[in-house]
Design an enzyme around this catalytic site. Structure first.
Site, PDB file in Angstrom:
ATOM      1  N   TRP A 158       1.009  -0.623  -0.131  1.00  0.00           N
ATOM      2  CA  TRP A 158       0.037  -0.388   0.069  1.00  0.00           C
ATOM      3  C   TRP A 158       0.819   1.273   0.252  1.00  0.00           C
ATOM      4  O   TRP A 158       0.895   2.321   0.051  1.00  0.00           O
ATOM      5  CB  TRP A 158      -1.364   0.520   0.886  1.00  0.00           C
ATOM      6  CG  TRP A 158      -0.218  -0.495   2.209  1.00  0.00           C
ATOM      7  CD1 TRP A 158       0.238  -1.230   3.338  1.00  0.00           C
ATOM      8  CD2 TRP A 158       0.807   0.570   2.806  1.00  0.00           C
ATOM      9  NE1 TRP A 158       0.585  -1.655   4.456  1.00  0.00           N
ATOM     10  CE2 TRP A 158       1.153   0.273   3.632  1.00  0.00           C
ATOM     11  CE3 TRP A 158       1.062   2.232   2.843  1.00  0.00           C
ATOM     12  CZ2 TRP A 158       1.699   0.786   5.079  1.00  0.00           C
ATOM     13  CZ3 TRP A 158       1.681   2.503   3.623  1.00  0.00           C
ATOM     14  CH2 TRP A 158       2.350   2.256   5.120  1.00  0.00           C
ATOM     15  N   ASN A 159       1.886   1.538   0.484  1.00  0.00           N
ATOM     16  CA  ASN A 159       2.951   2.347   0.369  1.00  0.00           C
ATOM     17  C   ASN A 159       3.302   3.295  -0.997  1.00  0.00           C
ATOM     18  O   ASN A 159       3.688   4.323  -0.575  1.00  0.00           O
ATOM     19  CB  ASN A 159       4.404   2.262   1.219  1.00  0.00           C
ATOM     20  CG  ASN A 159       5.095   1.220   1.106  1.00  0.00           C
ATOM     21  OD1 ASN A 159       4.701   0.667   0.064  1.00  0.00           O
ATOM     22  ND2 ASN A 159       6.336   0.929   1.440  1.00  0.00           N
ATOM     23  N   LYS A 179      -2.190  -7.749  -7.720  1.00  0.00           N
ATOM     24  CA  LYS A 179      -2.947  -8.126  -6.943  1.00  0.00           C
ATOM     25  C   LYS A 179      -2.696  -6.235  -5.863  1.00  0.00           C
ATOM     26  O   LYS A 179      -2.161  -7.120  -5.183  1.00  0.00           O
ATOM     27  CB  LYS A 179      -2.789  -9.229  -6.394  1.00  0.00           C
ATOM     28  CG  LYS A 179      -3.659  -9.165  -4.324  1.00  0.00           C
ATOM     29  CD  LYS A 179      -3.923 -10.159  -2.901  1.00  0.00           C
ATOM     30  CE  LYS A 179      -2.908  -9.193  -2.662  1.00  0.00           C
ATOM     31  NZ  LYS A 179      -3.647  -8.070  -1.926  1.00  0.00           N
ATOM     32  N   GLU A 215      10.666  -8.321  -2.867  1.00  0.00           N
ATOM     33  CA  GLU A 215      11.404  -6.761  -3.124  1.00  0.00           C
ATOM     34  C   GLU A 215      10.742  -6.702  -1.232  1.00  0.00           C
ATOM     35  O   GLU A 215       9.441  -6.784  -1.140  1.00  0.00           O
ATOM     36  CB  GLU A 215      11.105  -6.168  -3.701  1.00  0.00           C
ATOM     37  CG  GLU A 215      11.367  -5.606  -4.824  1.00  0.00           C
ATOM     38  CD  GLU A 215      12.854  -5.309  -5.121  1.00  0.00           C
ATOM     39  OE1 GLU A 215      13.412  -4.583  -4.039  1.00  0.00           O
ATOM     40  OE2 GLU A 215      13.301  -5.640  -6.057  1.00  0.00           O
ATOM     41  N   LEU A 216      11.574  -6.779   0.029  1.00  0.00           N
ATOM     42  CA  LEU A 216      11.094  -7.394   1.154  1.00  0.00           C
ATOM     43  C   LEU A 216      11.538  -5.847   1.869  1.00  0.00           C
ATOM     44  O   LEU A 216      11.387  -4.188   1.809  1.00  0.00           O
ATOM     45  CB  LEU A 216      11.452  -8.233   1.994  1.00  0.00           C
ATOM     46  CG  LEU A 216      10.894 -10.014   0.578  1.00  0.00           C
ATOM     47  CD1 LEU A 216      11.542 -10.801   1.532  1.00  0.00           C
ATOM     48  CD2 LEU A 216       9.310  -9.759   0.628  1.00  0.00           C
ATOM     49  N   ARG A 273      10.225  11.271   3.903  1.00  0.00           N
ATOM     50  CA  ARG A 273       9.039  10.478   2.649  1.00  0.00           C
ATOM     51  C   ARG A 273       8.001   9.645   2.537  1.00  0.00           C
ATOM     52  O   ARG A 273       8.328   8.650   3.251  1.00  0.00           O
ATOM     53  CB  ARG A 273      10.323  10.067   1.389  1.00  0.00           C
ATOM     54  CG  ARG A 273       9.821   9.017   0.030  1.00  0.00           C
ATOM     55  CD  ARG A 273      10.589   8.901  -1.034  1.00  0.00           C
ATOM     56  NE  ARG A 273      10.603   8.723  -1.859  1.00  0.00           N
ATOM     57  CZ  ARG A 273      10.372   7.108  -2.362  1.00  0.00           C
ATOM     58  NH1 ARG A 273      11.668   7.093  -2.102  1.00  0.00           N
ATOM     59  NH2 ARG A 273       9.747   7.376  -3.856  1.00  0.00           N
ATOM     60  N   CYS A 314       9.827   1.396   2.288  1.00  0.00           N
ATOM     61  CA  CYS A 314      10.814   0.932   2.852  1.00  0.00           C
ATOM     62  C   CYS A 314      12.916   1.097   2.679  1.00  0.00           C
ATOM     63  O   CYS A 314      13.195   0.168   3.672  1.00  0.00           O
ATOM     64  CB  CYS A 314      11.192  -0.359   2.314  1.00  0.00           C
ATOM     65  SG  CYS A 314      10.778   0.146   0.533  1.00  0.00           S
ATOM     66  N   GLU A 332      14.235  -5.063  -9.708  1.00  0.00           N
ATOM     67  CA  GLU A 332      13.177  -4.183 -10.316  1.00  0.00           C
ATOM     68  C   GLU A 332      14.310  -2.722 -10.820  1.00  0.00           C
ATOM     69  O   GLU A 332      15.000  -2.241  -9.904  1.00  0.00           O
ATOM     70  CB  GLU A 332      12.183  -3.529  -9.538  1.00  0.00           C
ATOM     71  CG  GLU A 332      11.506  -5.334  -8.596  1.00  0.00           C
ATOM     72  CD  GLU A 332      10.276  -4.765  -8.749  1.00  0.00           C
ATOM     73  OE1 GLU A 332      10.081  -3.991  -8.012  1.00  0.00           O
ATOM     74  OE2 GLU A 332       9.527  -5.920  -8.747  1.00  0.00           O
TER      75      GLU A 332
HETATM   76  P1  NAP Z   1       2.181  -6.886   3.231  1.00  0.00           P
HETATM   77  O1  NAP Z   1       1.146  -7.047   4.639  1.00  0.00           O
HETATM   78  O2  NAP Z   1       3.260  -7.936   3.297  1.00  0.00           O
HETATM   79  O3  NAP Z   1       1.669  -6.870   2.021  1.00  0.00           O
HETATM   80  C1  NAP Z   1       1.970  -7.178   0.879  1.00  0.00           C
HETATM   81  C2  NAP Z   1       0.804  -7.388   0.056  1.00  0.00           C
HETATM   82  O4  NAP Z   1       1.246  -8.615  -0.069  1.00  0.00           O
HETATM   83  C3  NAP Z   1      -0.799  -6.512   0.066  1.00  0.00           C
HETATM   84  O5  NAP Z   1      -1.119  -6.339  -0.792  1.00  0.00           O
HETATM   85  C4  NAP Z   1      -1.282  -7.746   0.710  1.00  0.00           C
HETATM   86  O6  NAP Z   1      -2.376  -7.628   1.002  1.00  0.00           O
HETATM   87  C5  NAP Z   1      -0.085  -8.780  -0.026  1.00  0.00           C
HETATM   88  N1  NAP Z   1      -0.581  -9.841   1.102  1.00  0.00           N
HETATM   89  C6  NAP Z   1      -0.873 -10.233   2.337  1.00  0.00           C
HETATM   90  N2  NAP Z   1      -0.416 -11.979   3.264  1.00  0.00           N
HETATM   91  C7  NAP Z   1      -0.727 -12.335   2.041  1.00  0.00           C
HETATM   92  C8  NAP Z   1      -0.430 -13.827   1.603  1.00  0.00           C
HETATM   93  N3  NAP Z   1      -0.196 -14.439   2.804  1.00  0.00           N
HETATM   94  N4  NAP Z   1      -1.342 -14.341   0.426  1.00  0.00           N
HETATM   95  C9  NAP Z   1      -0.946 -13.368  -0.674  1.00  0.00           C
HETATM   96  N5  NAP Z   1      -0.934 -11.900  -0.340  1.00  0.00           N
HETATM   97  C10 NAP Z   1      -0.211 -11.465   0.806  1.00  0.00           C
HETATM   98  O7  NAP Z   1       3.280  -5.764   3.159  1.00  0.00           O
HETATM   99  P2  NAP Z   1       2.437  -4.005   3.300  1.00  0.00           P
HETATM  100  O8  NAP Z   1       2.201  -3.984   4.948  1.00  0.00           O
HETATM  101  O9  NAP Z   1       1.384  -3.741   2.502  1.00  0.00           O
HETATM  102  O10 NAP Z   1       3.977  -3.004   2.520  1.00  0.00           O
HETATM  103  C11 NAP Z   1       4.762  -1.912   3.897  1.00  0.00           C
HETATM  104  C12 NAP Z   1       5.957  -3.009   3.526  1.00  0.00           C
HETATM  105  O11 NAP Z   1       6.342  -3.404   2.415  1.00  0.00           O
HETATM  106  C13 NAP Z   1       6.767  -3.279   4.427  1.00  0.00           C
HETATM  107  O12 NAP Z   1       7.811  -4.025   5.277  1.00  0.00           O
HETATM  108  C14 NAP Z   1       7.966  -2.465   3.087  1.00  0.00           C
HETATM  109  O13 NAP Z   1       9.208  -2.545   4.014  1.00  0.00           O
HETATM  110  C15 NAP Z   1       7.790  -3.462   2.819  1.00  0.00           C
HETATM  111  N6  NAP Z   1       7.800  -2.641   0.800  1.00  0.00           N
HETATM  112  C16 NAP Z   1       9.348  -2.857   0.670  1.00  0.00           C
HETATM  113  C17 NAP Z   1       9.605  -2.659  -0.824  1.00  0.00           C
HETATM  114  C18 NAP Z   1      10.679  -2.994  -1.122  1.00  0.00           C
HETATM  115  O14 NAP Z   1      10.699  -2.445  -2.519  1.00  0.00           O
HETATM  116  N7  NAP Z   1      11.544  -4.082  -1.127  1.00  0.00           N
HETATM  117  C19 NAP Z   1       8.046  -1.556  -1.191  1.00  0.00           C
HETATM  118  C20 NAP Z   1       7.559  -0.750  -0.719  1.00  0.00           C
HETATM  119  C21 NAP Z   1       7.123  -1.432   0.215  1.00  0.00           C
HETATM  120  P3  NAP Z   1      -3.015  -6.950   1.903  1.00  0.00           P
HETATM  121  O15 NAP Z   1      -3.840  -5.707   1.537  1.00  0.00           O
HETATM  122  O16 NAP Z   1      -4.340  -8.045   1.450  1.00  0.00           O
HETATM  123  O17 NAP Z   1      -3.198  -7.371   2.717  1.00  0.00           O
END
Ligand code: NAP
Length: 499
Positions: free
Chosen positions: A172-173, A196, A272-273, A300, A306, A480
């Site tokens: 979502w971010n 998704k 990408e975590l 930002r 992340c 990426e």
């Molecule tokens: P998240 O909870 O891991 O969710 C990411 C995506 O995965 C969402 O679309 C979520 O859907 C889905 N998801 C969750 N559980 C799932 C499952 N069991 N099976 C399939 N899909 C599933 O992360 P977030 O809170 O949205 O984003 C924040 C995190 O992303 C932070 O840790 C940040 O550091 C990381 N991030 C990393 C990067 C990078 O490039 N390294 C960039 C941006 C963000 P729902 O919304 O329905 O839960």
């Protein structure tokens, strides 16, 4: 959609409310499969985090309904792979131009569903569009190889082929850019996909799908599933042998569970975590540049990146001066709804995020950190937390080992370069590190010693579509953007040619 007050709305408030409603109403809200938008039995609400109000409802797909998206992607794969690269490239270029032309609409949609200030949302639209432009240029540069076998008895032909239907899961971010960073190279490589988006922010990707339709992406090549049951919906799609690639951006915790799932069919993955970025300021740094860099790396996306500077480590001799200057700058940042002029500190994504940041700051203060600014959650509608500065943060504070994901600058000190590098690397994460120094030799030495996929050397922002973005350790697998971004969506085929 302006905040409710007991007073009647002024004309400018009515105009603003009208702009917001029409931007939201412009987004299709169904399940998008095989070029058709269809209704689902259930719908789910999308909220404005700055007011808590429901903006609209979108499809809340069941696993059975979602199956249509992969069916469509699988059916379209062969034709899309056979579409001339130049044609794929031109479709991507058209989508890039539409996004740029419609920046204001797309930015407003993003700000409403995610909360970030409009100026940042416009920046993200530009950043997101650039991925389409970059990969439009890459689509026509997929090359191969031809060589004589060392024994001279055969020839090696090496071809690059699309990996096949892809599953793309985004957070979502950065609701739009994390989508184009995957869709761009997938389309360029000749892959179809099911995307998704996060359930908090589905509108940006739905709007993007409609843009891609208008740009000429054929039916079934890009499909979108929105759901509140991510696990139930995505698990069967991941286990389906027709899916050949999973590209995920999100938390390390979810990434690990998806890797386990993907292992069952030995699916290609890109991850990408999460991160826990150290931000090092050496005593020879240009302190003003370091403060501005810290502000960018910290604030930002209201700290919800992340790449956010999670631990700010400053050399003893300049630590107090740095803290004073950063606190002064953080105190000046206006807080409010992202749609309001000049706002820098928008809301966090939800009430849970405010609870988490509140607990992390409380824990740090309880362990001896000094609160220099902010630190009190803001009551009222919306999920607001103020810009906050902590100094003397002890290493045991939870926020040193947890992604804060909020506007909290946590400052600690170090004495020597070796100590700074050791503390910076003392984390399972390795996405990005930042360092500020005017000593070029030190800059390069420390850049190489930092365990991170990316380093900001005298810069607080590293993201660029033309650069390889990604992490090491538990921050991910794969890159990426950049020249290698398309490789994640290509398989190498070797043909041994008899003479
Ligand atoms: P998240 O909870 O891991 O969710 C990411 C995506 O995965 C969402 O679309 C979520 O859907 C889905 N998801 C969750 N559980 C799932 C499952 N069991 N099976 C399939 N899909 C599933 O992360 P977030 O809170 O949205 O984003 C924040 C995190 O992303 C932070 O840790 C940040 O550091 C990381 N991030 C990393 C990067 C990078 O490039 N390294 C960039 C941006 C963000 P729902 O919304 O329905 O839960």
């Amino acid at each position: 959609m302006t905040q409710s007050t007991s007073q009647p709305l002024s004309q400018s408030e009515r105009d603003q409310s009208e702009r917001e409603s029409s931007a939201v109403a412009s987004v299709p809200t169904g399940l998008f499969a095989a070029g058709r938008w269809t209704a689902t039995a259930r719908r789910m609400p999308v909220q404005d985090p700055s007011t808590g109000e429901v903006l609209t409802e979108v499809a809340d797909a069941s696993p059975e309904e979602a199956a249509a998206t992969l069916d469509a992607a699988a059916a379209a794969q062969q034709d899309w792979a056979a579409t001339p690269p130049r044609e794929r490239s031109e479709i991507l270029s058209r989508a890039y131009r539409i996004m740029v032309e419609e920046t204001d609409r797309l930015a407003l949609i993003m700000t409403l569903e995610m909360g970030k200030p409009l100026a940042e949302a416009r920046g993200e639209v530009a950043y997101a569009a650039e991925f389409l432009r970059w990969f439009a240029e890459e689509a026509v540069r997929i090359d191969g190889g031809y060589m004589t076998a060392p024994a001279g008895d055969s020839r090696f032909l090496v071809a690059r082929e699309p990996v096949g239907p892809c599953l793309l899961i985004t957070p979502w971010n950065f609701p739009l850019a994390m989508g184009t960073r995957k869709i761009g190279p997938a389309l360029a490589a000749g892959c179809t996909s099911v995307i998704k988006p996060a359930s908090h922010t589905p509108l940006s990707i739905l709007a993007l799908a409609e843009v891609l339709e208008r740009a000429g992406v054929p039916d079934g090549v890009v499909n979108v599933v929105t759901t509140s049951r991510s696990n139930d919906v995505m698990t069967p799609l991941i286990l389906d042998p027709r899916s050949r690639k999973l590209s995920f951006t999100g938390s390390t915790e979810v990434g690990k569970s998806l890797l386990e799932l993907a292992a069952k069919t030995v699916m290609r993955t890109s991850m990408e975590l999460g991160g826990n970025a150290p931000f090092l300021v050496f005593e020879d740094a240009d302190l003003e540049a370091a403060v501005e860099g810290a502000l960018a790396a910290k604030m930002r996306n209201i700290g919800q990146a992340c790449t956010a500077a999670n631990r700010i480590l400053v050399q003893d001799s300049v630590a107090e001066e740095f803290a004073v200057r950063l606190t002064r700058r953080m105190a000046e940042l206006p807080l409010g709804r992202g749609v309001e002029d000049g706002v820098v500190v928008g809301p966090l994504i939800n009430a849970g995020a405010v609870d988490k940041v509140t607990a992390l700051v409380g824990d740090a203060v309880g362990r001896g950190a000094r609160l220099r600014l902010g630190g009190e959650r803001i009551e009222g509608p919306g999920h607001f937390y103020p810009a906050t500065v902590l100094t003397d943060v002890p290493a045991e504070a939870e926020l040193c080992s947890t992604e804060v994901f909020g506007p909290v600058a946590a400052i600690s000190t170090f004495e020597t370069e070796d100590e700074a590098v050791a503390v910076a690397n003392d984390t399972p994460y390795g996405l990005v590190s930042y360092l500020f120094t005017t000593d070029l030799a030190r800059g390069l030495r420390v850049s190489h010693a930092l365990e991170a996929g990316m380093v900001g050397l005298n810069r607080g922002v590293v993201s660029n579509p033309a650069a390889p973005f990604g992490g090491v350790k538990e921050s991910g697998v794969g890159r990426e953007g950049g020249f290698g971004g398309i490789d994640e969506f290509l398989e190498t085929k070797y043909i041994s040619v008899g003479l």
